[in-house]
Motif scaffolding. Structure first.
Motif, PDB file in Angstrom:
ATOM      1  N   LYS A  13     -12.958   0.424 -23.901  1.00 60.86           N
ATOM      2  CA  LYS A  13     -14.326   0.353 -24.398  1.00 60.86           C
ATOM      3  C   LYS A  13     -15.104  -0.819 -23.818  1.00 60.86           C
ATOM      4  N   GLN A  14     -14.388  -1.791 -23.255  1.00 65.89           N
ATOM      5  CA  GLN A  14     -15.037  -2.939 -22.627  1.00 65.89           C
ATOM      6  C   GLN A  14     -15.259  -2.732 -21.123  1.00 65.89           C
ATOM      7  N   GLY A  15     -14.835  -1.588 -20.603  1.00 63.79           N
ATOM      8  CA  GLY A  15     -15.021  -1.294 -19.198  1.00 63.79           C
ATOM      9  C   GLY A  15     -13.897  -1.762 -18.298  1.00 63.79           C
ATOM     10  N   ASN A  16     -12.744  -2.119 -18.877  1.00 61.72           N
ATOM     11  CA  ASN A  16     -11.581  -2.516 -18.090  1.00 61.72           C
ATOM     12  C   ASN A  16     -10.785  -1.280 -17.690  1.00 61.72           C
ATOM     13  N   LEU A  17     -10.533  -1.121 -16.395  1.00 60.81           N
ATOM     14  CA  LEU A  17      -9.794   0.042 -15.913  1.00 60.81           C
ATOM     15  C   LEU A  17      -8.428   0.136 -16.568  1.00 60.81           C
ATOM     16  N   LEU A  18      -8.050   1.364 -16.980  1.00 59.40           N
ATOM     17  CA  LEU A  18      -6.728   1.626 -17.550  1.00 59.40           C
ATOM     18  C   LEU A  18      -5.849   2.425 -16.594  1.00 59.40           C
ATOM     19  N   PHE A  19      -6.361   3.522 -16.050  1.00 59.42           N
ATOM     20  CA  PHE A  19      -5.570   4.359 -15.141  1.00 59.42           C
ATOM     21  C   PHE A  19      -6.476   5.335 -14.422  1.00 59.42           C
ATOM     22  N   ALA A  62     -25.872   6.415 -22.948  1.00 62.92           N
ATOM     23  CA  ALA A  62     -26.362   6.406 -24.321  1.00 62.92           C
ATOM     24  C   ALA A  62     -25.374   5.755 -25.265  1.00 62.92           C
ATOM     25  N   SER A  63     -24.260   5.315 -24.742  1.00 58.40           N
ATOM     26  CA  SER A  63     -23.207   4.750 -25.572  1.00 58.40           C
ATOM     27  C   SER A  63     -22.928   3.323 -25.151  1.00 58.40           C
ATOM     28  N   ALA A  64     -22.553   2.479 -26.129  1.00 57.86           N
ATOM     29  CA  ALA A  64     -22.188   1.097 -25.831  1.00 57.86           C
ATOM     30  C   ALA A  64     -20.780   1.009 -25.277  1.00 57.86           C
ATOM     31  N   GLN A  65     -20.028   2.090 -25.368  1.00 51.58           N
ATOM     32  CA  GLN A  65     -18.660   2.102 -24.877  1.00 51.58           C
ATOM     33  C   GLN A  65     -18.646   2.398 -23.379  1.00 51.58           C
ATOM     34  N   LYS A  66     -17.603   1.906 -22.697  1.00 56.22           N
ATOM     35  CA  LYS A  66     -17.609   1.911 -21.238  1.00 56.22           C
ATOM     36  C   LYS A  66     -16.392   2.609 -20.642  1.00 56.22           C
ATOM     37  N   GLU A  67     -15.889   3.642 -21.307  1.00 59.62           N
ATOM     38  CA  GLU A  67     -14.690   4.317 -20.827  1.00 59.62           C
ATOM     39  C   GLU A  67     -14.877   4.970 -19.460  1.00 59.62           C
ATOM     40  N   ALA A  68     -16.112   5.272 -19.083  1.00 64.04           N
ATOM     41  CA  ALA A  68     -16.380   5.942 -17.805  1.00 64.04           C
ATOM     42  C   ALA A  68     -17.041   5.013 -16.795  1.00 64.04           C
ATOM     43  N   HIS A  69     -16.880   3.716 -16.947  1.00 64.32           N
ATOM     44  CA  HIS A  69     -17.591   2.772 -16.085  1.00 64.32           C
ATOM     45  C   HIS A  69     -16.917   2.522 -14.741  1.00 64.32           C
ATOM     46  N   ASN A  70     -15.687   2.976 -14.553  1.00 66.66           N
ATOM     47  CA  ASN A  70     -14.996   2.797 -13.278  1.00 66.66           C
ATOM     48  C   ASN A  70     -14.597   4.160 -12.734  1.00 66.66           C
ATOM     49  N   TRP A  71     -15.050   4.467 -11.534  1.00 61.95           N
ATOM     50  CA  TRP A  71     -14.765   5.755 -10.910  1.00 61.95           C
ATOM     51  C   TRP A  71     -13.874   5.545  -9.693  1.00 61.95           C
ATOM     52  N   TYR A  72     -12.767   6.289  -9.630  1.00 57.68           N
ATOM     53  CA  TYR A  72     -11.840   6.252  -8.490  1.00 57.68           C
ATOM     54  C   TYR A  72     -11.710   7.676  -7.960  1.00 57.68           C
ATOM     55  N   PHE A  73     -11.885   7.854  -6.644  1.00 60.61           N
ATOM     56  CA  PHE A  73     -11.975   9.209  -6.106  1.00 60.61           C
ATOM     57  C   PHE A  73     -11.835   9.176  -4.592  1.00 60.61           C
ATOM     58  N   GLY A  74     -11.689  10.363  -3.981  1.00 55.45           N
ATOM     59  CA  GLY A  74     -11.756  10.524  -2.540  1.00 55.45           C
ATOM     60  C   GLY A  74     -10.716   9.728  -1.760  1.00 55.45           C
ATOM     61  N   ASP A  75     -11.136   9.266  -0.588  1.00 56.82           N
ATOM     62  CA  ASP A  75     -10.253   8.531   0.319  1.00 56.82           C
ATOM     63  C   ASP A  75     -10.350   7.043   0.016  1.00 56.82           C
ATOM     64  N   HIS A  76      -9.582   6.592  -0.985  1.00 61.92           N
ATOM     65  CA  HIS A  76      -9.527   5.196  -1.394  1.00 61.92           C
ATOM     66  C   HIS A  76     -10.908   4.647  -1.761  1.00 61.92           C
ATOM     67  N   ALA A  77     -11.720   5.493  -2.373  1.00 63.43           N
ATOM     68  CA  ALA A  77     -13.073   5.100  -2.763  1.00 63.43           C
ATOM     69  C   ALA A  77     -13.131   4.785  -4.255  1.00 63.43           C
ATOM     70  N   ALA A  78     -14.045   3.902  -4.617  1.00 63.72           N
ATOM     71  CA  ALA A  78     -14.234   3.561  -6.027  1.00 63.72           C
ATOM     72  C   ALA A  78     -15.530   2.789  -6.181  1.00 63.72           C
ATOM     73  N   PHE A  79     -16.135   2.898  -7.361  1.00 62.00           N
ATOM     74  CA  PHE A  79     -17.218   1.983  -7.694  1.00 62.00           C
ATOM     75  C   PHE A  79     -17.293   1.819  -9.200  1.00 62.00           C
ATOM     76  N   THR A  80     -18.033   0.798  -9.624  1.00 55.77           N
ATOM     77  CA  THR A  80     -18.064   0.433 -11.028  1.00 55.77           C
ATOM     78  C   THR A  80     -19.503   0.306 -11.527  1.00 55.77           C
ATOM     79  N   PHE A  81     -19.694   0.674 -12.777  1.00 57.69           N
ATOM     80  CA  PHE A  81     -20.961   0.479 -13.462  1.00 57.69           C
ATOM     81  C   PHE A  81     -20.950  -0.803 -14.297  1.00 57.69           C
ATOM     82  N   ASN A  82     -19.924  -1.616 -14.128  1.00 61.07           N
ATOM     83  CA  ASN A  82     -19.860  -2.884 -14.862  1.00 61.07           C
ATOM     84  C   ASN A  82     -20.778  -3.938 -14.263  1.00 61.07           C
TER      85      ASN A  82
END
Length: 204
Positions: A79-85, A35-55
């Motif tokens: 806010k642009q969906g670039n991973l920070l940490f 519902a937001s134009a901001q993309k702070e949650a667009h990159n998910w990193y988790f588990g055993d070296h797993a990750a995916f992106t909503f970008n």
């Protein structure tokens, strides 16, 4: 309940969000993130070296995660969906997937919800990072409980660093914490469950 007025000033205003489980995170994304134009949650990193992106459309898997974890994590993008940490409560990795300066924690014993991050309300270059360590085995002689650090992901051209590292907030707690928005629409509460017993503590 613990009054927030007795706590350090950095706990007074904490905007942001994160989720522990993949399903819970998906619900959170659908209800809030989409519902937001901001993309702070667009990159998910988790588990055993797993990750995916909503970008991408549809969302796509990533193969660059440097982290292994069996428990809860946090990750943050701009806010642009670039991973920070991202962090598993043991270490904090930057956008280059390297551990940040001062980015390894010393007290972590284990926790099902290991880390939660929130941006500063008055400084777009800094983030609050909370991590909680379960009651564990006291013979390990590891200080346990709820801790706070400051993440500066833009420091040194994106190499990042942790400052005010592992500031102690509260003693022995269960391996759980949660964040919910204050009724004023600006602030956030962080909630933990004291161990042992039925006492819950809220910090603003």
């Amino acid at each position: 309940y613990t009054s927030p007025h007795t706590k350090p000033h950095y706990l007074r205003r904490l905007p942001g969000f994160q989720s522990k489980a993949l399903v819970a995170a998906l619900v959170l994304y659908l209800l809030i993130g989409s519902a937001s134009a901001q993309k702070e949650a667009h990159n998910w990193y988790f588990g055993d070296h797993a990750a995916f992106t909503f970008n991408t459309e549809p969302p796509s898997a990533l193969d660059d995660c440097a982290m292994y974890t069996y428990a809860g994590v946090t990750s943050f993008s701009d806010k642009q969906g670039n991973l920070l940490f991202y962090s598993n409560g043991i270490s904090v990795w930057n956008s280059n997937h390297e551990v940040m300066e001062n980015g390894n924690f010393t007290h972590y014993f284990g926790s099902s919800i290991a880390a939660l991050a929130l941006p500063f309300h008055n400084d777009t270059t800094k983030y609050h990072l909370f991590n909680i360590s379960g009651n564990g085995n006291k013979n390990q002689k590891i200080e346990i409980g709820l801790f706070h650090s400051v993440v500066e992901p833009y420091y040194d051209n994106g190499q990042g660093r942790l400052t005010n590292k592992e500031s102690f907030i509260f003693g022995i707690a269960y391996e759980k914490m949660a964040i919910t928005r204050h009724a004023n629409g600006k602030d956030w509460w962080i909630l933990i469950h004291e161990y042992p017993g039925n006492n819950f503590h809220a910090f603003l």
